[in-house]
Design a protein around this motif. Structure first.
Motif, PDB file in Angstrom:
ATOM      1  N   ALA A 194       0.741  -1.179  -0.479  1.00  0.00           N
ATOM      2  CA  ALA A 194       0.202  -0.052  -0.386  1.00  0.00           C
ATOM      3  C   ALA A 194       1.312   1.027  -0.021  1.00  0.00           C
ATOM      4  O   ALA A 194       2.053   1.351   0.819  1.00  0.00           O
ATOM      5  N   PRO A 195       0.115   2.409  -0.277  1.00  0.00           N
ATOM      6  CA  PRO A 195       1.245   3.629  -0.060  1.00  0.00           C
ATOM      7  C   PRO A 195       1.798   4.005   0.788  1.00  0.00           C
ATOM      8  O   PRO A 195       3.008   4.501   1.066  1.00  0.00           O
ATOM      9  N   ARG A 196       1.341   4.136   2.086  1.00  0.00           N
ATOM     10  CA  ARG A 196       1.465   4.187   3.171  1.00  0.00           C
ATOM     11  C   ARG A 196       2.657   3.422   3.821  1.00  0.00           C
ATOM     12  O   ARG A 196       2.370   4.087   4.848  1.00  0.00           O
ATOM     13  N   ALA A 197       2.091   1.992   3.281  1.00  0.00           N
ATOM     14  CA  ALA A 197       3.192   1.021   3.934  1.00  0.00           C
ATOM     15  C   ALA A 197       4.384   1.112   4.103  1.00  0.00           C
ATOM     16  O   ALA A 197       4.903   1.803   3.197  1.00  0.00           O
ATOM     17  N   ALA A 198       4.881   1.188   5.122  1.00  0.00           N
ATOM     18  CA  ALA A 198       6.584   0.698   5.352  1.00  0.00           C
ATOM     19  C   ALA A 198       6.770   0.113   4.200  1.00  0.00           C
ATOM     20  O   ALA A 198       6.992  -1.348   4.356  1.00  0.00           O
ATOM     21  N   PRO A 199       8.577   0.503   3.435  1.00  0.00           N
ATOM     22  CA  PRO A 199       8.422  -0.388   2.991  1.00  0.00           C
ATOM     23  C   PRO A 199       8.974  -1.327   3.788  1.00  0.00           C
ATOM     24  O   PRO A 199      10.096  -1.585   4.421  1.00  0.00           O
ATOM     25  N   ARG A 200       9.696  -2.457   3.226  1.00  0.00           N
ATOM     26  CA  ARG A 200      10.171  -3.888   3.757  1.00  0.00           C
ATOM     27  C   ARG A 200      11.149  -4.433   2.843  1.00  0.00           C
ATOM     28  O   ARG A 200      11.473  -4.085   1.286  1.00  0.00           O
ATOM     29  N   ALA A 201      12.354  -5.149   3.669  1.00  0.00           N
ATOM     30  CA  ALA A 201      13.304  -5.144   2.480  1.00  0.00           C
ATOM     31  C   ALA A 201      13.315  -6.557   2.024  1.00  0.00           C
ATOM     32  O   ALA A 201      12.650  -7.509   2.837  1.00  0.00           O
ATOM     33  N   ALA A 202      13.280  -7.049   0.952  1.00  0.00           N
ATOM     34  CA  ALA A 202      12.986  -8.069   0.696  1.00  0.00           C
ATOM     35  C   ALA A 202      14.358  -8.743   0.888  1.00  0.00           C
ATOM     36  O   ALA A 202      15.098  -9.050   1.122  1.00  0.00           O
ATOM     37  N   PRO A 203      13.751  -9.864   0.594  1.00  0.00           N
ATOM     38  CA  PRO A 203      14.746 -10.916   1.211  1.00  0.00           C
ATOM     39  C   PRO A 203      15.898 -11.633   0.416  1.00  0.00           C
ATOM     40  O   PRO A 203      14.980 -11.412  -1.167  1.00  0.00           O
ATOM     41  N   ARG A 204      15.868 -11.993   0.925  1.00  0.00           N
ATOM     42  CA  ARG A 204      17.468 -12.349  -0.328  1.00  0.00           C
ATOM     43  C   ARG A 204      17.359 -13.487  -0.736  1.00  0.00           C
ATOM     44  O   ARG A 204      17.367 -14.831  -0.429  1.00  0.00           O
ATOM     45  N   ALA A 205      17.874 -13.402  -2.284  1.00  0.00           N
ATOM     46  CA  ALA A 205      16.956 -14.481  -2.844  1.00  0.00           C
ATOM     47  C   ALA A 205      18.657 -15.351  -3.188  1.00  0.00           C
ATOM     48  O   ALA A 205      19.822 -14.952  -3.125  1.00  0.00           O
ATOM     49  N   LEU A 206      18.965 -16.670  -3.235  1.00  0.00           N
ATOM     50  CA  LEU A 206      19.238 -17.651  -3.765  1.00  0.00           C
ATOM     51  C   LEU A 206      20.222 -17.620  -4.927  1.00  0.00           C
ATOM     52  O   LEU A 206      19.362 -17.128  -5.958  1.00  0.00           O
ATOM     53  N   HIS A 207      21.301 -17.722  -4.620  1.00  0.00           N
ATOM     54  CA  HIS A 207      22.014 -17.870  -6.325  1.00  0.00           C
ATOM     55  C   HIS A 207      21.536 -19.139  -6.878  1.00  0.00           C
ATOM     56  O   HIS A 207      21.421 -19.916  -6.331  1.00  0.00           O
ATOM     57  N   PRO A 208      21.101 -18.969  -7.953  1.00  0.00           N
ATOM     58  CA  PRO A 208      20.798 -19.582  -8.648  1.00  0.00           C
ATOM     59  C   PRO A 208      21.283 -20.847  -9.423  1.00  0.00           C
ATOM     60  O   PRO A 208      20.873 -21.849  -9.780  1.00  0.00           O
ATOM     61  N   TRP A 209      22.878 -21.090  -9.444  1.00  0.00           N
ATOM     62  CA  TRP A 209      23.881 -21.605 -10.290  1.00  0.00           C
ATOM     63  C   TRP A 209      23.647 -23.072  -9.456  1.00  0.00           C
ATOM     64  O   TRP A 209      23.348 -24.470 -10.207  1.00  0.00           O
ATOM     65  N   PRO A 210      23.707 -22.914  -8.271  1.00  0.00           N
ATOM     66  CA  PRO A 210      23.769 -24.197  -7.480  1.00  0.00           C
ATOM     67  C   PRO A 210      23.336 -25.124  -7.422  1.00  0.00           C
ATOM     68  O   PRO A 210      22.612 -26.692  -8.241  1.00  0.00           O
ATOM     69  N   ALA A 211      21.674 -24.663  -7.886  1.00  0.00           N
ATOM     70  CA  ALA A 211      20.208 -25.357  -8.452  1.00  0.00           C
ATOM     71  C   ALA A 211      20.294 -25.563  -9.596  1.00  0.00           C
ATOM     72  O   ALA A 211      20.140 -27.066  -9.453  1.00  0.00           O
ATOM     73  N   VAL A 212      20.650 -25.048 -10.148  1.00  0.00           N
ATOM     74  CA  VAL A 212      20.883 -25.518 -11.850  1.00  0.00           C
ATOM     75  C   VAL A 212      21.665 -26.869 -11.631  1.00  0.00           C
ATOM     76  O   VAL A 212      21.373 -28.060 -13.292  1.00  0.00           O
ATOM     77  N   GLY A 213      23.143 -26.275 -11.513  1.00  0.00           N
ATOM     78  CA  GLY A 213      24.423 -27.754 -11.036  1.00  0.00           C
ATOM     79  C   GLY A 213      23.086 -28.927 -10.970  1.00  0.00           C
ATOM     80  O   GLY A 213      23.383 -30.091 -11.193  1.00  0.00           O
ATOM     81  N   LEU A 214      22.416 -29.332 -10.164  1.00  0.00           N
ATOM     82  CA  LEU A 214      22.336 -29.856  -8.676  1.00  0.00           C
ATOM     83  C   LEU A 214      21.064 -30.546  -9.898  1.00  0.00           C
ATOM     84  O   LEU A 214      21.054 -31.649 -10.218  1.00  0.00           O
TER      85      LEU A 214
END
Length: 313
Positions: free
Chosen positions: A68-88
């Motif tokens: 919502a416009p008045r909501a306080a910004p929330r820190a985005a969760p840190r994404a996992l690096h994709p290459w280990p999953a691709v290799g697996l």
């Protein structure tokens, strides 16, 4: 979760559940040569579990709803690096196909009207399907990680765009490794030549054998394998049909890498090679490198012979 990832996870979960049940309660008696050359009840459980984990990790998360416009910004969760999953995903997908490699023997048996082991055919086919689904998820995740074009899968500016472009270094290395593997196999046979070269059928076989070990891998990475050269006058300058090179490359490469890489390695670990261990290892390694090199070089050929991307100018 994307539909492909969801389908893969559901399929793999069912495959894993069946093998857990068989591992605990006892597997059925297969009418043919068993489910796999790889012994043990738990390898398919481990492979399918790893494949499920990879598909879950590779699944693209949905975009978070706007705050919502008045909501306080929330820190985005840190994404996992994709290459280990691709290799697996690649490891698990190839592993499942290798475990169910005897599905190819089922197909060959059907062509020769041999009795069909229905249970073995279905479970091996399910394993191959699970491996293919996992590889499709890995390819999609790899494209996202590389920021490839969604239309053609190329990374414009880094990936070859036309048949006339030079092949990448990794494809050249794979192709010449295939030639070296074929040569090593022939060197191991020196002094013990088992064929009578006066027989016409033997001559034809040797010509095809040499072509599959030299002409085929080189055609995958050189321009004359994509555009007919001048020394083929009726066709010079025209595009070589993709199937003419890719079909034998994948058939020969998959057969050699699967049979000698899986069956040969299993026999080696089980001590089934007897006193000719050194000779057998040279033959097995030569065939395995030959087949693997063909498969890797063929992936480059697939990319380079795609139609030009309309989004790339």
């Amino acid at each position: 979760m994307p539909r492909m990832s969801l389908a893969a996870v559901c399929w793999l979960a069912a495959y894993c559940a069946v093998h857990v049940w068989w591992a605990v309660a006892g597997a059925p008696v297969f009418a043919s040569f068993g489910e796999s050359f790889i012994p043990g009840r738990w390898p398919p459980v481990a492979l399918s579990a790893l494949a499920m984990l990879a598909c879950l990790l590779m699944a693209r998360p949905r975009a978070a709803p706007r705050a919502a416009p008045r909501a306080a910004p929330r820190a985005a969760p840190r994404a996992l690096h994709p290459w280990p999953a691709v290799g697996l995903g690649w490891v698990a997908g190839v592993g499942m196909i290798a475990y169910s490699f005897m599905f190819a023997l089922d197909i060959v048996g059907m062509l020769f009207a041999n009795p069909l082991d229905r249970v073995g055919f279905l479970i091996r086919g399910a394993g191959v399907a699970g491996g293919v689904l996992t590889l499709l998820c890995a390819i999609a995740a790899q494209r996202r990680a590389r920021r490839a074009c969604p239309r053609c899968g190329r990374v414009h500016g880094r990936t070859p765009e036309r048949r006339t472009d030079p092949s990448p270094a990794w494809a050249l290395l794979a192709a010449y490794a295939a030639v070296a593997g074929c040569s090593a196999r022939l060197v191991a046979q020196v002094g013990e030549w088992p064929w009578d070269v006066t027989e016409p059928a033997v001559v034809v076989f040797l010509v095809l054998y040499a072509a599959a070990g030299t002409l085929l891998p080189l055609a995958l990475v050189h321009r004359w394998g994509r555009i007919w050269p001048r020394w083929v006058p009726p066709l010079a300058g025209r595009e070589v049909p993709r199937w003419l090179v890719l079909v034998p490359a994948f058939l020969v490469g998959g057969g050699l890498a699967g049979y000698f890489g899986v069956v040969g390695l299993t026999e080696t670990l089980n001590g089934g090679l007897g006193e000719d261990l050194g000779w057998a290892l040279a033959v097995i390694s030569g065939y395995t490198v030959w087949g693997t090199g063909l498969l890797v070089a063929a992936t480059s050929y697939v990319i380079m012979t795609k139609p030009p991307c309309p989004d790339f100018s």
